[in-house]
Design an enzyme around this catalytic site. Structure first.
Site, PDB file in Angstrom:
ATOM      1  N   GLU A 148       5.447   1.541  -1.686  1.00 58.13           N
ATOM      2  CA  GLU A 148       5.211   0.317  -0.928  1.00 58.13           C
ATOM      3  C   GLU A 148       3.777  -0.172  -1.167  1.00 58.13           C
ATOM      4  OE1 GLU A 148       5.790   0.842   3.260  1.00 58.13           O
ATOM      5  OE2 GLU A 148       5.388  -1.258   3.708  1.00 58.13           O
ATOM      6  N   GLY A 149       2.829   0.763  -1.109  1.00 56.66           N
ATOM      7  CA  GLY A 149       1.429   0.397  -1.312  1.00 56.66           C
ATOM      8  C   GLY A 149       1.163  -0.104  -2.718  1.00 56.66           C
TER       9      GLY A 149
END
Ligand SMILES: *[C@@H]1O[C@H](CO)[C@@H](O)[C@H](O)[C@H]1NC(C)=O
Ligand SMILES: *[C@@H]1O[C@H](CO)[C@@H](O)[C@H](O)[C@H]1NC(C)=O
Ligand SMILES: *[C@@H]1O[C@H](CO)[C@@H](O)[C@H](O)[C@H]1NC(C)=O
Ligand SMILES: *[C@@H]1O[C@H](CO)[C@@H](O)[C@H](O)[C@H]1NC(C)=O
Ligand SMILES: *[C@@H]1O[C@H](CO)[C@@H](O)[C@H](O)[C@H]1NC(C)=O
Ligand SMILES: *[C@@H]1O[C@H](CO)[C@@H](O)[C@H](O)[C@H]1NC(C)=O
Length: 444
Positions: free
Chosen positions: A168-169
């Protein structure tokens, strides 16, 4: 007609034919250009199933890629009404039904003949990570229902899954850097190129249930859980990405309340976020790049008009003032804001600030390097665009069809001339034959 006269007429005819031939060549060859065939676009759909709500993003990219990666742009974002899919734990069918209006919208945008080849993904983040930890059966039921709902549409559904925190990051990092043109840039030479002297930016993301930090460290990352590798537009990127589950905005607030509750009573609350999560020590290596902060960081601070490059002292002062205001004063300051926004203004902005200063260790000197963004070039900043971009690496490209075209007036003139030439040739042949029949006329 005497043979002498016929010969003269035939020569004239041939001369006219020759001239017409030259004219046709001129008409066809000089204005001919390599025609611009309309670029064929490929489409992709990505559902961002966050902890508090779901959005569907519709992307497209030209079918011919740049060093293997597509130049992706956002066509539209559709916001699913209702809460995030993890809130449907006790009514999984509701999660599937909630996605349909946005899928219907997408079917109006993606051309019908391309729908079956349109890759469609659903990525869930911290909300579903928490649900899976609480009760994995419920999480699977929610995924089964959303998969069933998407499966009813004529798209190439590639599955619903939970992204890891570092995915996600790092997809958020790709989005930010792609939109700010540090990965690929359209040059003055009218080509897509790798920008030579621009630095990539770090990415700071604050969601409802987790927060992510991602940057390109100067040194290799030892820990495999936080190191991510990408190859985009022919360049390799090695990133550090860490996600702190439970440090998202709404979970942090719940943790605070739970800590208060537990301090005042001996009640045990079973939830993955507390009490252990509350004790997690956020330490982050020194930031190597100037960072871009988006989603929750942007929303909470933008509400107080603090995303325009204010100094840290003025940000501190504004938040302190908001937190000491009465409810009536807040209503006067923000007459158009909703009750929830007013209620959360103090806690949410204080939390964002605390996370940036205590957690991510920003200081008075490094604060001004943070860029707060929500959208860049009309495109939402989040993980979905980066996800789509990385996936275009696996979707085969199509070289553009090479076609040579003529302006239509040249084409009409050439056709008319060719028709006249054909008639003249017939007349010449006919005349020659008649002559030969009547007088055994030899060749010209
Ligand atoms: C998980 O959810 C399922 C279905 O709702 C339920 O039958 C089961 O008892 C739950 N398990 C736990 C450990 O709560
Ligand atoms: C593709 O790779 C070449 C060679 O590495 C590079 O010069 C060019 O800038 C790259 N194109 C893009 C769009 O990054
Ligand atoms: C990496 O993640 C796995 C599973 O999530 C965990 O068991 C392991 O301890 C982690 N490793 C490090 C170095 O944090
Ligand atoms: C980039 O990564 C690929 C593997 O995906 C490797 O083959 C290549 O040598 C790397 N290039 C550079 C310049 O490090
Ligand atoms: C917690 O953070 C401090 C620095 O802020 C560090 O010195 C300490 O080692 C960390 N503790 C753990 C358990 O990681
Ligand atoms: C990016 O895409 C490649 C395929 O080109 C895939 O192998 C890789 O796992 C993706 N990266 C991440 C972090 O998902």
């Amino acid at each position: 007609m005497s043979p002498r006269l016929l010969r003269a007429v035939s020569r004239g005819w041939l001369a006219v034919l020759g001239l017409l031939t030259v004219a046709v060549f001129v008409l066809v060859l000089i204005p001919a250009k390599d025609a611009v065939v309309p670029t064929r676009f490929k489409y992709g759909l990505v559902f961002d199933a966050g902890s508090t709500h779901t959005s569907l993003y519709i992307y497209r990219w030209p079918a011919d890629k740049e060093n293997g990666t597509g130049i992706v742009s956002q066509v539209e974002a559709c916001s699913v009404s209702g809460p995030g899919i993890s809130s449907y734990a006790d009514n999984p069918a509701g999660a599937g039904a909630s996605l349909k209006p946005c899928l219907d919208r997408a079917m109006k945008i993606v051309p019908a003949e391309q729908q079956r080849e349109t890759p469609t993904y659903l990525g869930a983040t911290a909300g579903m990570r928490l649900l899976r930890m609480e009760n994995s059966t419920k999480a699977e039921q929610v995924f089964a229902e959303v998969s069933k709902a998407i499966g009813e549409y004529p798209v190439d559904f590639r599955g619903a899954r939970i992204l890891t925190g570092s995915e996600e990051g790092s997809f958020g990092w790709i989005t930010v850097n792609y939109l700010l043109e540090t990965l690929v840039k359209f040059s003055f030479a009218e080509r897509w190129e790798h920008p030579q002297d621009t630095e990539v930016l770090g990415a700071l993301d604050l969601g409802g249930a987790s927060t992510q930090i991602t940057f390109q460290p100067g040194v290799p990352v030892e820990d495999r859980n936080t190191s991510v590798f990408f190859r985009l537009y022919g360049t390799n990127y090695s990133l550090y990405s860490h996600s702190y589950l439970c440090y998202g905005q709404s979970q942090a607030l719940k943790m605070l309340l739970a800590a208060l509750h537990q301090a005042s009573s001996s009640a045990q609350i079973s939830h993955p976020c507390y009490p252990q999560g509350y004790q997690e020590n956020i330490t982050v290596a020194e930031l190597y790049d100037s960072p871009c902060a988006f989603s929750g960081f942007y929303h909470t601070l933008h509400f107080l008009n603090l995303t325009g490059g204010q100094s840290l002292s003025s940000v501190n002062a504004t938040i302190a003032q908001i937190c000491s205001s009465s409810w009536e004063q807040l209503q006067l300051l923000f007459p158009t804001a909703s009750r929830t926004q007013l209620r959360d203004a103090c806690t949410a902005s204080s939390y964002s600030l605390t996370l940036l200063l205590q957690g991510y260790k920003f200081s008075h000197t490094t604060w001004p390097s943070i860029h707060f963004v929500q959208q860049v070039a009309n495109t939402d900043v989040g993980w979905t665009l980066g996800y789509m971009l990385n996936l275009t690496n696996m979707i085969p490209s199509e070289p553009p069809a090479a076609v040579t075209g003529l302006p239509s007036c040249s084409w009409i003139a050439a056709t008319v001339l060719l028709a006249i030439m054909l008639i003249l040739t017939f007349c010449l042949l006919a005349a020659t034959c008649c002559q030969r029949n009547s007088s055994g006329y030899e060749h010209l």
